[in-house]
Design a protein around this motif. Structure first.
Motif, mmCIF file in Angstrom:
data_model
loop_
_atom_site.group_PDB
_atom_site.id
_atom_site.type_symbol
_atom_site.label_atom_id
_atom_site.label_comp_id
_atom_site.label_asym_id
_atom_site.label_seq_id
_atom_site.Cartn_x
_atom_site.Cartn_y
_atom_site.Cartn_z
ATOM 1 N N LEU A 108 0.855 -1.187 0.000
ATOM 2 C CA LEU A 108 0.000 0.000 0.000
ATOM 3 C C LEU A 108 0.887 1.231 0.000
ATOM 4 N N ASN B 228 2.055 5.367 -0.571
ATOM 5 C CA ASN B 228 1.876 6.810 -0.689
ATOM 6 C C ASN B 228 3.251 7.419 -0.944
ATOM 7 N N CYS C 203 3.212 14.373 0.468
ATOM 8 C CA CYS C 203 2.694 13.506 1.523
ATOM 9 C C CYS C 203 3.024 14.102 2.895
ATOM 10 N N GLU D 74 -1.056 11.831 6.718
ATOM 11 C CA GLU D 74 -1.422 10.854 5.686
ATOM 12 C C GLU D 74 -0.730 9.517 5.932
ATOM 13 N N THR E 73 -2.742 7.714 8.501
ATOM 14 C CA THR E 73 -3.927 7.139 7.855
ATOM 15 C C THR E 73 -3.565 5.902 7.046
ATOM 16 N N LEU E 74 -2.449 5.973 6.327
ATOM 17 C CA LEU E 74 -2.012 4.841 5.504
ATOM 18 C C LEU E 74 -1.753 3.614 6.377
ATOM 19 N N CYS E 75 -1.082 3.804 7.494
ATOM 20 C CA CYS E 75 -0.791 2.687 8.400
ATOM 21 C C CYS E 75 -2.080 2.060 8.923
ATOM 22 N N ARG F 83 -5.023 2.143 7.347
ATOM 23 C CA ARG F 83 -5.706 1.507 6.214
ATOM 24 C C ARG F 83 -5.096 0.155 5.879
ATOM 25 N N ILE G 243 3.577 -1.447 3.563
ATOM 26 C CA ILE G 243 3.335 -0.102 3.076
ATOM 27 C C ILE G 243 4.613 0.347 2.387
ATOM 28 N N ILE H 225 6.599 3.930 1.429
ATOM 29 C CA ILE H 225 6.549 5.339 1.780
ATOM 30 C C ILE H 225 7.920 5.988 1.561
ATOM 31 N N SER I 172 -1.737 2.447 -4.742
ATOM 32 C CA SER I 172 -2.432 3.198 -3.702
ATOM 33 C C SER I 172 -3.943 3.008 -3.810
#
Length: 257
Positions: A19, A21, A26, A30, A33-35, A37, A48, A50, A235
């Motif tokens: 996942l 971003n 960034c 965010e 939020t990504l973590c 999600r 993830i 990043i 993403s």
């Protein structure tokens, strides 16, 4: 593909998803939020992906449980940094808690015939990655274009110790394609090494994912697709995975990283 097959495909896609971003703007919010999600009601993503500046933050959120791996990018997206600078980026990222390094090769120099630049970059970064840290080498296939260049870049990356070869940064006009996947998967098969494959950029739906799964299975075998050998860099794909697994929507092709 019927609903059952679509749901099965979505579940596998979730398990192999990095996942991502990598937006230039960034923010720390965010990343938080990504973590969150990445830990879905249907299971966790593989990783993830990043920017290096957020690795320490993500490690603090995830702790040391290792359920979701933290990937970051170096020499990204240009591929133009000096080897020593990329090595420093890599060492710092690992110190901050990165589990995986996604390295962009110097693809412009490679297009000009400089194979040694690619070999030297991959070798140097591999040398500072502990065995526990995966090295995923980004070829930027949409810029290489020529099938022979894609094949040769794949061969060099594998020969120099890459754990995965990855199509794209997601930052150029042409990113993952089935044509590039075909070449890269054949090189992996022919190498007889335990190397994974990561298509990235432009994969936005479970229907898109299914095309890559079929392709990989045809070349590598039915049981090859798992987080240790296959990842998606995306993403927007998680939105469609969630919709399919929740039974709220059918998969349709989408744009985006």
């Amino acid at each position: 593909m019927d609903n059952r097959e679509l749901r099965e495909c979505a579940a596998v896609a979730l398990s192999v998803l990095d996942l991502t971003n990598l937006k230039d703007d960034c923010t720390a919010a965010e990343i938080e939020t990504l973590c969150a999600r990445a830990q879905t009601a249907h299971g966790a993503t593989a990783a993830i992906c990043i920017w290096p500046r957020f690795v320490a933050q993500a490690r603090a959120i995830f702790g040391e449980n290792g359920l979701i791996r933290i990937a970051t990018v170096v020499n990204f997206p240009s591929g133009d940094l000096a080897v020593d600078e990329v090595v420093r980026e890599t060492v710092q990222a690992i110190a901050d808690g990165a589990d995986e390094i996604d390295l962009v090769i110097p693809y412009r120099r490679f297009k000009e015939g400089d194979e040694a630049a690619v070999a030297g970059m991959v070798r140097a970064v591999r040398a500072v990655c502990p065995q526990s840290v995966l090295l995923k080498t980004i070829l930027e296939t949409g810029e290489l274009k020529d099938p022979q260049l894609i094949r040769r870049a794949s061969e060099i990356a594998i020969a120099e110790g890459s754990d995965f070869i990855k199509t794209s940064t997601g930052k150029v006009a042409v990113n993952a394609t089935l044509e590039a996947a075909d070449i890269m998967l054949q090189v992996i098969r022919d190498s007889r090494r335990n190397v994974g494959f990561k298509p990235a950029g432009g994969i936005g739906s479970v229907a898109d994912a299914a095309l890559y799964f079929r392709h990989a299975s045809a070349i590598m075998g039915e049981n090859w697709i798992m987080p240790s050998t296959f990842r998606f860099g995306a993403s927007g794909l998680l939105n469609d995975i969630d919709a399919v697994l929740s039974g709220t929507a059918f998969s349709t092709p989408q744009a985006g990283y």
